[in-house]
Design an enzyme around this catalytic site. Structure first.
Site, mmCIF file in Angstrom:
data_model
loop_
_atom_site.group_PDB
_atom_site.id
_atom_site.type_symbol
_atom_site.label_atom_id
_atom_site.label_comp_id
_atom_site.label_asym_id
_atom_site.label_seq_id
_atom_site.Cartn_x
_atom_site.Cartn_y
_atom_site.Cartn_z
ATOM 1 N N HIS A 206 0.862 -1.195 0.000
ATOM 2 C CA HIS A 206 0.000 0.000 0.000
ATOM 3 C C HIS A 206 0.894 1.238 0.000
ATOM 4 O O HIS A 206 1.874 1.298 0.725
ATOM 5 C CB HIS A 206 -0.890 -0.010 1.249
ATOM 6 C CG HIS A 206 -1.955 1.043 1.242
ATOM 7 N ND1 HIS A 206 -1.691 2.367 1.518
ATOM 8 C CD2 HIS A 206 -3.283 0.968 0.966
ATOM 9 C CE1 HIS A 206 -2.827 3.058 1.421
ATOM 10 N NE2 HIS A 206 -3.802 2.237 1.086
ATOM 11 N N CYS A 244 -3.849 2.589 -4.295
ATOM 12 C CA CYS A 244 -4.822 3.393 -3.547
ATOM 13 C C CYS A 244 -4.897 4.789 -4.171
ATOM 14 O O CYS A 244 -3.952 5.579 -4.053
ATOM 15 C CB CYS A 244 -4.414 3.464 -2.081
ATOM 16 S SG CYS A 244 -5.561 4.439 -1.077
ATOM 17 N N HIS A 271 -7.684 0.236 -4.125
ATOM 18 C CA HIS A 271 -8.481 1.048 -3.196
ATOM 19 C C HIS A 271 -8.928 2.259 -3.986
ATOM 20 O O HIS A 271 -8.103 2.900 -4.634
ATOM 21 C CB HIS A 271 -7.614 1.572 -2.040
ATOM 22 C CG HIS A 271 -7.289 0.556 -1.005
ATOM 23 N ND1 HIS A 271 -6.577 0.880 0.132
ATOM 24 C CD2 HIS A 271 -7.592 -0.765 -0.899
ATOM 25 C CE1 HIS A 271 -6.451 -0.199 0.888
ATOM 26 N NE2 HIS A 271 -7.036 -1.211 0.291
ATOM 27 N N ASP A 316 -12.337 2.965 -0.487
ATOM 28 C CA ASP A 316 -11.348 3.148 0.575
ATOM 29 C C ASP A 316 -12.055 3.786 1.764
ATOM 30 O O ASP A 316 -12.880 3.146 2.387
ATOM 31 C CB ASP A 316 -10.200 3.996 0.036
ATOM 32 C CG ASP A 316 -8.934 3.824 0.840
ATOM 33 O OD1 ASP A 316 -8.644 2.696 1.241
ATOM 34 O OD2 ASP A 316 -8.247 4.821 1.095
ATOM 35 N N HIS A 317 -11.778 5.017 2.065
ATOM 36 C CA HIS A 317 -12.493 5.636 3.183
ATOM 37 C C HIS A 317 -13.785 6.267 2.672
ATOM 38 O O HIS A 317 -13.944 6.491 1.485
ATOM 39 C CB HIS A 317 -11.635 6.736 3.819
ATOM 40 C CG HIS A 317 -10.297 6.241 4.232
ATOM 41 N ND1 HIS A 317 -9.186 7.047 4.305
ATOM 42 C CD2 HIS A 317 -9.878 5.007 4.591
ATOM 43 C CE1 HIS A 317 -8.150 6.337 4.695
ATOM 44 N NE2 HIS A 317 -8.543 5.093 4.871
ATOM 45 N N TYR A 330 -14.521 4.743 8.124
ATOM 46 C CA TYR A 330 -15.008 3.394 7.824
ATOM 47 C C TYR A 330 -16.465 3.159 8.215
ATOM 48 O O TYR A 330 -16.804 2.142 8.797
ATOM 49 C CB TYR A 330 -14.085 2.348 8.455
ATOM 50 C CG TYR A 330 -12.778 2.227 7.699
ATOM 51 C CD1 TYR A 330 -12.716 1.500 6.512
ATOM 52 C CD2 TYR A 330 -11.625 2.869 8.134
ATOM 53 C CE1 TYR A 330 -11.536 1.401 5.791
ATOM 54 C CE2 TYR A 330 -10.434 2.779 7.427
ATOM 55 C CZ TYR A 330 -10.400 2.040 6.254
ATOM 56 O OH TYR A 330 -9.239 1.939 5.536
#
Ligand code: CS2
Ligand code: MN
Length: 368
Positions: A206, A244, A271, A316-317, A330
């Site tokens: 990542h 990501c 991501h 992702d978030h 999350y």
């Protein structure tokens, strides 16, 4: 594109598996044994417990995030061989229950850094926020001391119980250059990738978040050039990337579409998230929609579509919306909205290209 969703585990997540089940097109969970300290072996029995929980909902557990790397491996100290042996045992245990991808990062000391977990957006939702000047003007050792005497100074991830270790770690990293860190990554990969090959499970690094040095610590996963260097360290499809878009995308010189094209055979896991960049270098996470941020999510999905991406994808978030209380970044709602946006784009590109959808399965069946 195989959609998966991060789940922190029973009793450790405000979101339940039954809720995740109701998001269209999610086939598996992205999970970890979060209570096991970095460097220790993940016991097979514990892994099987998670598999059993996931099985009940028809989810697979093929994607693991993260098996964290012990600091000795990043620092290249003599204890690292012991911790690499443990990592190898964990890889074997995970492969034994059918895991296919292990996401990890190689950031010294911290995972992601933000200055506010609940930054305000104009619609009154909140999201993870990074104030560049605040981090740049901070002496980490001074901050550690400040937090020790006055916890209101704390930053996300700076748990009081870690403070002693933190000071020591910062001191040890003083002498570690980016080149050293890259060499230590190579040493690690040369030992673990052959095991991954033998057990058919991919490692996926990542990127650093944010993708630049913070608090004087070296960072080596920040640009396309560095990613290429990492791919060359061990030239195997099992040495892969967790691409990501949100982590890499806060640098204007990072072109995510170009990365997808360049590393197309080395991205087992993606991501996807959007961020709004501000002129002073601050950024805040936003909804996944292209128009809401600075990252062209539509072009990113098109790029994945064009390479006929077969890997795993997760939102992702997300923002915190509709009064949800959840782990920062999350929650259920905004990540679920994100998924629907990603599927919408994907399905539209499928239509435009007249792709055969005869093997696409419907998630929902009518229950009598
Ligand atoms: C973050 C990280 O961007 C992200 O996905 O939430 O916590 C990430 O999971 C780790 O850095 C991966 O090892
Ligand atoms: Mn990420």
């Amino acid at each position: 594109m195989r959609m998966v969703f991060r789940w922190f585990g029973e009793g450790n997540d405000s979101v339940s598996l039954s809720e995740i089940k109701q998001i269209p097109g999610v086939e598996g969970i992205v999970w970890a044994l979060h209570d096991i300290p970095a460097g220790e072996v993940w016991p097979l029995e514990r892994i099987k417990e998670v598999k059993k929980q996931a099985d009940e909902y028809g989810f697979h557990i093929e994607v693991v995030e993260s098996v964290n790397i012990h600091e000795s491996i990043k620092l290249g100290t003599k204890e690292r061989d012991h911790f690499i042996a443990n990592y190898i045992q964990t890889i074997k245990n995970l492969a034994a229950v059918g895991a296919k991808v292990i996401c990890y990062n190689f950031m010294p000391v911290f995972d992601w850094v933000r200055t506010d977990l609940f930054g305000k957006l104009s619609d009154q939702s909140t999201a993870l926020f990074y104030e560049k000047a605040k981090v740049e003007n901070m002496d980490p050792i001074e901050l550690v001391e400040k937090i020790a005497t006055n916890p209101t100074y704390t930053m996300p991830g700076w748990e009081p119980e870690r403070l002693d270790t933190l000071k020591e770690l910062f001191a040890t990293y003083q002498s570690i250059t980016e080149k050293d860190l890259m060499d230590h990554l190579q040493y690690f990969l040369e030992k673990v990738i052959p095991v991954c090959e033998a057990h058919d499970i991919k490692l996926a690094i990542h990127p650093d978040d944010p993708p630049w040095p913070v608090f004087g610590l070296p960072r080596i996963v920040t640009t396309q050039k560095q990613l290429q260097e990492i791919m060359n360290l061990v030239d195997s499809p099992y040495n892969g990337i967790t691409l990501c878009s949100g982590a890499l995308g806060v640098r204007e010189d990072n072109d995510i579409v170009a990365m997808i094209q360049q590393f197309q055979d080395r991205i087992p896991f993606a991501h996807i998230r959007n961020v709004e960049l501000r002129e002073n270098g601050d950024f805040i996470e936003t909804s996944h929609r292209t128009e809401d941020g600075s990252i062209p999510i539509d072009q990113i999905i098109k790029a994945y579509h064009d390479i006929d991406f077969q890997g795993y994808v997760r939102p992702d978030h997300g923002r915190h919306i509709w009064n949800e209380s959840c782990r920062p970044g999350y929650g259920l709602y905004d990540r679920a909205l994100g998924i629907m946006y990603l599927w919408g784009l994907w399905d539209a590109y499928q239509q435009l290209n007249g792709k055969d959808e005869s093997n696409v399965t419907n998630t929902f069946e009518f229950e009598k």
